[in-house]
Design a protein around this motif. Sequence first.
Motif, PDB file in Angstrom:
ATOM      1  N   SER A   1       0.813  -1.216   0.000  1.00  0.00           N
ATOM      2  CA  SER A   1       0.000   0.000   0.000  1.00  0.00           C
ATOM      3  C   SER A   1       0.837   1.252   0.000  1.00  0.00           C
ATOM      4  O   SER A   1       0.340   2.330  -0.295  1.00  0.00           O
ATOM      5  CB  SER A   1      -0.932   0.003   1.219  1.00  0.00           C
TER       6      SER A   1
ATOM      7  N   SER B   1      -7.319   0.808   5.676  1.00  0.00           N
ATOM      8  CA  SER B   1      -7.845  -0.324   4.910  1.00  0.00           C
ATOM      9  C   SER B   1      -8.874   0.143   3.885  1.00  0.00           C
ATOM     10  O   SER B   1      -8.853  -0.279   2.720  1.00  0.00           O
ATOM     11  CB  SER B   1      -8.463  -1.349   5.873  1.00  0.00           C
ATOM     12  N   GLU B   2      -9.776   1.022   4.308  1.00  0.00           N
ATOM     13  CA  GLU B   2     -10.794   1.537   3.397  1.00  0.00           C
ATOM     14  C   GLU B   2     -10.174   2.399   2.301  1.00  0.00           C
ATOM     15  O   GLU B   2     -10.600   2.359   1.147  1.00  0.00           O
ATOM     16  CB  GLU B   2     -11.831   2.345   4.183  1.00  0.00           C
TER      17      GLU B   2
ATOM     18  N   GLU C   1      -7.153   2.113   1.038  1.00  0.00           N
ATOM     19  CA  GLU C   1      -6.487   1.231   0.078  1.00  0.00           C
ATOM     20  C   GLU C   1      -7.494   0.617  -0.886  1.00  0.00           C
ATOM     21  O   GLU C   1      -7.253   0.536  -2.093  1.00  0.00           O
ATOM     22  CB  GLU C   1      -5.723   0.141   0.821  1.00  0.00           C
ATOM     23  N   ALA C   2      -8.644   0.196  -0.354  1.00  0.00           N
ATOM     24  CA  ALA C   2      -9.684  -0.384  -1.202  1.00  0.00           C
ATOM     25  C   ALA C   2     -10.212   0.651  -2.204  1.00  0.00           C
ATOM     26  O   ALA C   2     -10.438   0.347  -3.380  1.00  0.00           O
ATOM     27  CB  ALA C   2     -10.822  -0.922  -0.341  1.00  0.00           C
TER      28      ALA C   2
ATOM     29  N   LYS D   1      -7.656   1.214  -5.008  1.00  0.00           N
ATOM     30  CA  LYS D   1      -7.661   0.121  -5.980  1.00  0.00           C
ATOM     31  C   LYS D   1      -8.839   0.247  -6.939  1.00  0.00           C
ATOM     32  O   LYS D   1      -8.703   0.046  -8.145  1.00  0.00           O
ATOM     33  CB  LYS D   1      -7.700  -1.224  -5.251  1.00  0.00           C
ATOM     34  N   LYS D   2     -10.015   0.597  -6.401  1.00  0.00           N
ATOM     35  CA  LYS D   2     -11.202   0.746  -7.235  1.00  0.00           C
ATOM     36  C   LYS D   2     -11.027   1.881  -8.244  1.00  0.00           C
ATOM     37  O   LYS D   2     -11.345   1.746  -9.431  1.00  0.00           O
ATOM     38  CB  LYS D   2     -12.434   1.005  -6.363  1.00  0.00           C
TER      39      LYS D   2
END
Length: 331
Positions: A8, A48-49, A51-52, A55-56
């Motif tokens: 990340s 965590s959110e 990073e998600a 990616k999206k």
Amino acid sequence: MSELNTDSVAESTMDLSEEEKQLFFDTMFRITDGLPGHELELIRKEASECEAALKKEIEILEAALAAQTDTDQDETGEEQNGGSLNTSPIPVIPVIPPEYDATNTSVNNYLPTADKILDCELSPLDRYFTVSALIGRLREPFDTPPPPHSGLAQLRLNAIAALEKKKNKNNVPMYQVRKVQSIEKYKNVLKLKELNEIYTEKQVDPSAMLALVKRISNHRTAAVFRKAVNPLEAPGYTDRILFPTDLTLIKRFVMCGYIQSFEELHQNVGLICHNCVKFNGRDSDYCLLTREFENYVDDSFLDFMQKQKEKASVATQAFGPGEALESTEQS
């Protein structure tokens, strides 16, 4: 903090040497070490959110780029083949639910189209305040690129260009000199705990810590940190900042014995910096001020702790270990 996901942060450390990458991770652990447990949990959750979401949005941008590439190829093929169209399908960007809304946890946390992503002044790194606070405090060479459309980008390039033109007596660009100095400072701050026992030991007499607080408070960048933030002047501050603090409060903590070591003092001043960047964002003037303030704080701790160590050494030679400890605390 829990184990970091190196993937990340690979982008932000890709131009660093292996030694500098390790220093980067060690520094991230250090600046989060003194944060309240609830804030650390929030950092884990938001990281965590974030990073998600990254990616999206990268997937969306890649799909849009592929679609544009195929469109360009089709137009080129049409011209070359006398109007014959290439019938291969063009990738379609999937329909994504409404964009991220910090007040609505029922929707996705990323922007739905490439146009919206490119037009947005913020990235996921800036929409998650604790993540922005962490990366916003990092100084060169660990500082990250500013948000899209940020005025800081050109300012930073201008500053680097100006420093590149300046040379020291060895004909080395001053930007490289400053980078080396910054890395050495990061290393020295990390070594405080292991090389200077006074930094971590409990101080029976708070006078030395109070002297350091006074020194820090007198610096020009400390003006905005001397008193508590007035919520009426900063709407939403109490909602976003869960653990407000300031230099006056820290002074009281030292006097009443709540802060008992230089390490704890250093961590509490770091919380001031964390809160400021978290509320104002890494693209703000306050963030630039915070970096300068924290840079001075680190300089002050390094200098002050070295002098305390020298005083203790002289006192030990003059009086012996027991009397030396008492003499150092009184100084």
